[in-house]
Scaffold this motif. Sequence first.
Motif, short mmCIF file in Angstrom:
data_model
loop_
_atom_site.label_atom_id
_atom_site.label_comp_id
_atom_site.label_asym_id
_atom_site.label_seq_id
_atom_site.Cartn_x
_atom_site.Cartn_y
_atom_site.Cartn_z
N THR A 1 -54.85 -6.45 6.33
CA THR A 1 -55.35 -7.36 7.42
C THR A 1 -54.46 -8.41 7.81
OG1 THR A 1 -56.71 -8.74 5.87
CG2 THR A 1 -57.70 -6.87 6.96
N GLY A 2 -53.67 -8.84 6.83
CA GLY A 2 -52.54 -9.76 6.98
C GLY A 2 -51.12 -9.49 7.17
N SER A 3 -50.07 -10.24 7.86
CA SER A 3 -48.95 -10.02 8.13
C SER A 3 -48.28 -11.33 8.58
CB SER A 3 -48.77 -8.83 9.24
OG SER A 3 -49.55 -9.62 10.55
N LYS A 4 -46.93 -11.16 8.67
CA LYS A 4 -46.28 -12.30 9.01
C LYS A 4 -44.88 -12.04 9.67
CE LYS A 4 -44.35 -16.80 7.16
NZ LYS A 4 -43.96 -17.68 5.83
N SER A 5 -44.34 -12.58 10.77
CA SER A 5 -43.30 -12.49 11.40
C SER A 5 -42.58 -13.94 11.49
CB SER A 5 -43.56 -12.12 13.06
OG SER A 5 -42.31 -12.25 13.72
N VAL A 6 -41.36 -13.89 11.34
CA VAL A 6 -40.46 -15.11 11.40
C VAL A 6 -39.44 -15.15 12.56
CG1 VAL A 6 -40.72 -15.70 9.08
CG2 VAL A 6 -39.14 -14.25 9.56
N VAL A 7 -39.62 -13.97 13.26
CA VAL A 7 -38.86 -13.47 14.45
C VAL A 7 -39.60 -13.57 15.70
CG1 VAL A 7 -36.99 -12.39 13.12
CG2 VAL A 7 -38.77 -11.27 14.15
N ASN A 8 -39.00 -13.65 16.85
CA ASN A 8 -39.75 -13.47 18.07
C ASN A 8 -40.69 -14.51 18.14
OD1 ASN A 8 -40.32 -12.02 20.34
ND2 ASN A 8 -42.33 -11.29 19.44
N ASP A 9 -39.87 -16.00 18.07
CA ASP A 9 -41.09 -17.21 17.92
C ASP A 9 -42.20 -16.92 17.11
OD1 ASP A 9 -39.35 -18.31 19.78
OD2 ASP A 9 -40.24 -17.26 21.51
N ASN A 10 -42.00 -16.43 15.62
CA ASN A 10 -43.11 -16.24 15.16
C ASN A 10 -44.44 -15.32 15.29
OD1 ASN A 10 -41.53 -17.81 13.10
ND2 ASN A 10 -42.46 -19.57 14.10
N GLN A 11 -43.90 -14.28 16.28
CA GLN A 11 -44.84 -13.58 16.83
C GLN A 11 -44.81 -12.10 16.57
OE1 GLN A 11 -47.89 -14.44 18.34
NE2 GLN A 11 -47.10 -16.50 17.85
N PRO A 12 -45.76 -11.27 16.16
CA PRO A 12 -45.36 -9.75 16.06
C PRO A 12 -44.37 -9.25 17.20
CG PRO A 12 -47.56 -10.14 15.84
CD PRO A 12 -47.20 -11.49 16.43
N PHE A 13 -43.60 -8.30 16.87
CA PHE A 13 -42.38 -7.86 17.99
C PHE A 13 -42.70 -6.48 18.04
CE2 PHE A 13 -41.32 -8.44 13.39
CZ PHE A 13 -40.63 -7.40 13.11
N ALA A 14 -41.77 -6.24 19.04
CA ALA A 14 -41.96 -4.64 19.64
C ALA A 14 -41.30 -3.68 18.59
CB ALA A 14 -41.09 -4.63 20.80
N THR A 15 -41.70 -2.54 18.71
CA THR A 15 -41.16 -1.26 18.03
C THR A 15 -39.76 -0.98 18.45
OG1 THR A 15 -43.58 -0.40 17.69
CG2 THR A 15 -41.45 1.02 17.25
#
Length: 270
Positions: free
Chosen positions: A141-155
């Motif tokens: 249920t958890g995840s983290k993004s440090v790219v794309n303004d800290n938002q999930p990003f495209a495939t």
Amino acid sequence: MNKKQSPLLYVGLGVVLIVVVGLLIFLANQPKNDETSTQQTTQTSTQSSEPTGIDGKKTSQTSLDKLKLPQLNDTVGKDEAEVEIQTSAGNIKIKLFPKLAPLAVENFLTLAKEDYYKNNEFFRVIKNFMIQTGDPSNQGTGSKSVVNDNQPFATEISNQLYNIRGALSLANTGQANSSSSQFFIVQNAEDMSSQLSNFLRPSKIEDAYKKGGYPSLDGSYTVFGQVISGMDVVDKIASAEVETNSSGESSSPVKPEKITGIKVIKDWKF
């Protein structure tokens, strides 16, 4: 001919003229012959069935077979990075493809250096499919993004990367822009050459699927790395005893293996 008959004669000639003109116009708008009609139909059919690669672009087998396929060798190239995923079951060395999947690799390397993945369990394990991790909650249920303004990003889809055995890929929700920290390693070792979809693939990739992988994932998940040593460890993790999770899937390890650390052997500057 008398005067009473003349109007009728003119009317008759007028009707004939109208019919002739109408017939000529009708014939002028018809196909010249059946061959022309068949030719047009064939051209339309050819255009609609033109083959595409996994990136959705029109391509040919010849052009695909000329592509560089970095997953098919164990050498770490100048344009690639390398990490060692250290687990409680053993170590797995993986090379990464920053040129082909830049967001995925940058996110993964950054989190690895921050020890984000340390103590993450392989919380979802399906033998003859894959092993999944990358969520500190170990629940998926958890995840983290440090790219794309800290938002999930495209495939990120590349016609040079595929979900063959040993592929490192990002998990997602099936929605656009939903890739982040969770990842999986394709483990299946069964021949999957009979299950290739209608995408065109390089001939050498088709051959690779005879040694395992999961072609149905192609085009839907970001492939950003490839195991170059330690597939025996991946197989060991995949063979764990599992129980049914809350979704009814038999994929929760009874005694889950976990990541003890990730060592960056060859870094990459973005």
